[in-house]
Design a protein around this motif. Sequence first.
Motif, PDB file in Angstrom:
ATOM      1  N   THR A  53       0.804  -1.217   0.000  1.00  0.00           N
ATOM      2  CA  THR A  53       0.000   0.000   0.000  1.00  0.00           C
ATOM      3  C   THR A  53       0.843   1.275   0.000  1.00  0.00           C
ATOM      4  O   THR A  53       0.369   2.324  -0.424  1.00  0.00           O
ATOM      5  CB  THR A  53      -0.972   0.016   1.192  1.00  0.00           C
ATOM      6  OG1 THR A  53      -0.234  -0.120   2.404  1.00  0.00           O
ATOM      7  CG2 THR A  53      -1.987  -1.114   1.073  1.00  0.00           C
ATOM      8  N   ALA A  54       2.083   1.195   0.419  1.00  0.00           N
ATOM      9  CA  ALA A  54       2.961   2.371   0.394  1.00  0.00           C
ATOM     10  C   ALA A  54       3.332   2.759  -1.030  1.00  0.00           C
ATOM     11  O   ALA A  54       3.804   3.867  -1.268  1.00  0.00           O
ATOM     12  CB  ALA A  54       4.226   2.107   1.212  1.00  0.00           C
ATOM     13  N   ILE A  72       0.064   1.893  -9.428  1.00  0.00           N
ATOM     14  CA  ILE A  72      -0.665   0.875  -8.666  1.00  0.00           C
ATOM     15  C   ILE A  72       0.211  -0.368  -8.534  1.00  0.00           C
ATOM     16  O   ILE A  72       0.606  -0.943  -9.550  1.00  0.00           O
ATOM     17  CB  ILE A  72      -1.984   0.515  -9.374  1.00  0.00           C
ATOM     18  CG1 ILE A  72      -2.843   1.778  -9.578  1.00  0.00           C
ATOM     19  CG2 ILE A  72      -2.741  -0.541  -8.594  1.00  0.00           C
ATOM     20  CD1 ILE A  72      -4.059   1.562 -10.456  1.00  0.00           C
ATOM     21  N   PRO A  73       0.517  -0.798  -7.310  1.00  0.00           N
ATOM     22  CA  PRO A  73       1.333  -2.010  -7.147  1.00  0.00           C
ATOM     23  C   PRO A  73       0.536  -3.273  -7.470  1.00  0.00           C
ATOM     24  O   PRO A  73      -0.695  -3.267  -7.445  1.00  0.00           O
ATOM     25  CB  PRO A  73       1.717  -1.981  -5.662  1.00  0.00           C
ATOM     26  CG  PRO A  73       0.593  -1.242  -5.019  1.00  0.00           C
ATOM     27  CD  PRO A  73       0.150  -0.207  -6.025  1.00  0.00           C
ATOM     28  N   TYR A  90      -8.928  -8.120  -8.373  1.00  0.00           N
ATOM     29  CA  TYR A  90      -8.165  -7.065  -7.694  1.00  0.00           C
ATOM     30  C   TYR A  90      -8.785  -5.751  -8.129  1.00  0.00           C
ATOM     31  O   TYR A  90      -8.812  -5.427  -9.319  1.00  0.00           O
ATOM     32  CB  TYR A  90      -6.704  -7.163  -8.120  1.00  0.00           C
ATOM     33  CG  TYR A  90      -5.764  -6.094  -7.620  1.00  0.00           C
ATOM     34  CD1 TYR A  90      -5.861  -5.550  -6.352  1.00  0.00           C
ATOM     35  CD2 TYR A  90      -4.714  -5.659  -8.428  1.00  0.00           C
ATOM     36  CE1 TYR A  90      -4.964  -4.595  -5.908  1.00  0.00           C
ATOM     37  CE2 TYR A  90      -3.807  -4.712  -8.002  1.00  0.00           C
ATOM     38  CZ  TYR A  90      -3.933  -4.178  -6.739  1.00  0.00           C
ATOM     39  OH  TYR A  90      -3.036  -3.240  -6.300  1.00  0.00           O
ATOM     40  N   ARG A  91      -9.331  -4.979  -7.165  1.00  0.00           N
ATOM     41  CA  ARG A  91     -10.011  -3.731  -7.497  1.00  0.00           C
ATOM     42  C   ARG A  91      -9.438  -2.578  -6.693  1.00  0.00           C
ATOM     43  O   ARG A  91      -9.276  -2.694  -5.469  1.00  0.00           O
ATOM     44  CB  ARG A  91     -11.508  -3.875  -7.221  1.00  0.00           C
ATOM     45  CG  ARG A  91     -12.322  -2.685  -7.651  1.00  0.00           C
ATOM     46  CD  ARG A  91     -13.792  -2.971  -7.519  1.00  0.00           C
ATOM     47  NE  ARG A  91     -14.582  -1.853  -8.005  1.00  0.00           N
ATOM     48  CZ  ARG A  91     -15.890  -1.786  -7.885  1.00  0.00           C
ATOM     49  NH1 ARG A  91     -16.544  -2.770  -7.285  1.00  0.00           N
ATOM     50  NH2 ARG A  91     -16.543  -0.753  -8.346  1.00  0.00           N
ATOM     51  N   VAL A  92      -9.168  -1.471  -7.374  1.00  0.00           N
ATOM     52  CA  VAL A  92      -8.637  -0.259  -6.757  1.00  0.00           C
ATOM     53  C   VAL A  92      -9.592   0.882  -7.084  1.00  0.00           C
ATOM     54  O   VAL A  92      -9.917   1.112  -8.253  1.00  0.00           O
ATOM     55  CB  VAL A  92      -7.224   0.064  -7.286  1.00  0.00           C
ATOM     56  CG1 VAL A  92      -6.747   1.406  -6.749  1.00  0.00           C
ATOM     57  CG2 VAL A  92      -6.253  -1.042  -6.924  1.00  0.00           C
ATOM     58  N   HIS A 116      -2.068  -7.657 -11.865  1.00  0.00           N
ATOM     59  CA  HIS A 116      -1.372  -6.438 -12.261  1.00  0.00           C
ATOM     60  C   HIS A 116      -2.344  -5.413 -12.845  1.00  0.00           C
ATOM     61  O   HIS A 116      -3.193  -5.759 -13.655  1.00  0.00           O
ATOM     62  CB  HIS A 116      -0.300  -6.782 -13.303  1.00  0.00           C
ATOM     63  CG  HIS A 116       0.403  -5.590 -13.857  1.00  0.00           C
ATOM     64  ND1 HIS A 116       1.332  -4.889 -13.128  1.00  0.00           N
ATOM     65  CD2 HIS A 116       0.304  -4.968 -15.052  1.00  0.00           C
ATOM     66  CE1 HIS A 116       1.787  -3.881 -13.878  1.00  0.00           C
ATOM     67  NE2 HIS A 116       1.179  -3.910 -15.035  1.00  0.00           N
ATOM     68  N   LEU A 117      -2.193  -4.182 -12.424  1.00  0.00           N
ATOM     69  CA  LEU A 117      -2.902  -3.050 -13.017  1.00  0.00           C
ATOM     70  C   LEU A 117      -1.871  -2.040 -13.487  1.00  0.00           C
ATOM     71  O   LEU A 117      -0.977  -1.655 -12.717  1.00  0.00           O
ATOM     72  CB  LEU A 117      -3.833  -2.382 -11.997  1.00  0.00           C
ATOM     73  CG  LEU A 117      -5.102  -3.132 -11.649  1.00  0.00           C
ATOM     74  CD1 LEU A 117      -5.792  -2.486 -10.447  1.00  0.00           C
ATOM     75  CD2 LEU A 117      -6.042  -3.141 -12.839  1.00  0.00           C
ATOM     76  N   ARG A 118      -1.986  -1.622 -14.718  1.00  0.00           N
ATOM     77  CA  ARG A 118      -1.065  -0.603 -15.241  1.00  0.00           C
ATOM     78  C   ARG A 118      -1.368   0.746 -14.609  1.00  0.00           C
ATOM     79  O   ARG A 118      -2.447   0.966 -14.060  1.00  0.00           O
ATOM     80  CB  ARG A 118      -1.215  -0.525 -16.753  1.00  0.00           C
ATOM     81  CG  ARG A 118      -0.734  -1.800 -17.419  1.00  0.00           C
ATOM     82  CD  ARG A 118      -0.994  -1.809 -18.880  1.00  0.00           C
ATOM     83  NE  ARG A 118      -0.490  -0.597 -19.508  1.00  0.00           N
ATOM     84  CZ  ARG A 118      -0.348  -0.456 -20.800  1.00  0.00           C
ATOM     85  NH1 ARG A 118      -0.667  -1.429 -21.610  1.00  0.00           N
ATOM     86  NH2 ARG A 118       0.101   0.667 -21.320  1.00  0.00           N
ATOM     87  N   ALA A 119      -0.422   1.651 -14.714  1.00  0.00           N
ATOM     88  CA  ALA A 119      -0.613   3.001 -14.179  1.00  0.00           C
ATOM     89  C   ALA A 119      -1.816   3.651 -14.858  1.00  0.00           C
ATOM     90  O   ALA A 119      -2.075   3.429 -16.041  1.00  0.00           O
ATOM     91  CB  ALA A 119       0.639   3.833 -14.403  1.00  0.00           C
TER      92      ALA A 119
END
Length: 160
Positions: A53-54, A72-73, A90-92, A116-119
């Motif tokens: 999360t950092a 996004i990590p 995985y949801r942001v 994985h999520l791209r920027a």
Amino acid sequence: MERSDWLAAVVVILVAVLLLGSGPLAGGLLQPSGTPTTLGEGDVEVGAVDVSTAEFVLTPGRFGTAVTYLRIPDAAVELASVTDRPRLVYRVQVPALGVDRSANMIVTDRGQHRLHLRAQALEPGTVEEDEYTGTVRVRVQSFSTDRTLYRQNVTVEVKR
């Protein structure tokens, strides 16, 4: 028939065979083995979920562009067991920036899986604060299961 006509005919036949062999009518004969493509029943037993999360930060675009990027990590999910073909999601979400992104994968094997999520590029002028609040979730879903494996509020820092 000239040589160029023969060559063109061979290329057309080869392309047709490849398309037919990888299509739905052939059952995807040329699909990579071991890559599930359809959701099933099932569930998972989780060993661990790790999202750094950092590492959620907003950074300026390079080369003087006015675009800001949300970095996004990856989400690393260690599965102790898997039955059938459930899906990891995985949801942001960062509501103040209009960000709602997700990645998913169907799993059939235990072990570590990375989502994985791209920027995410943001419109110029969107980022006005020094930090934003977001939510990260990892879920397992199938025809018989829908539950949250990990939920964490995150602070997204703006790097200028």
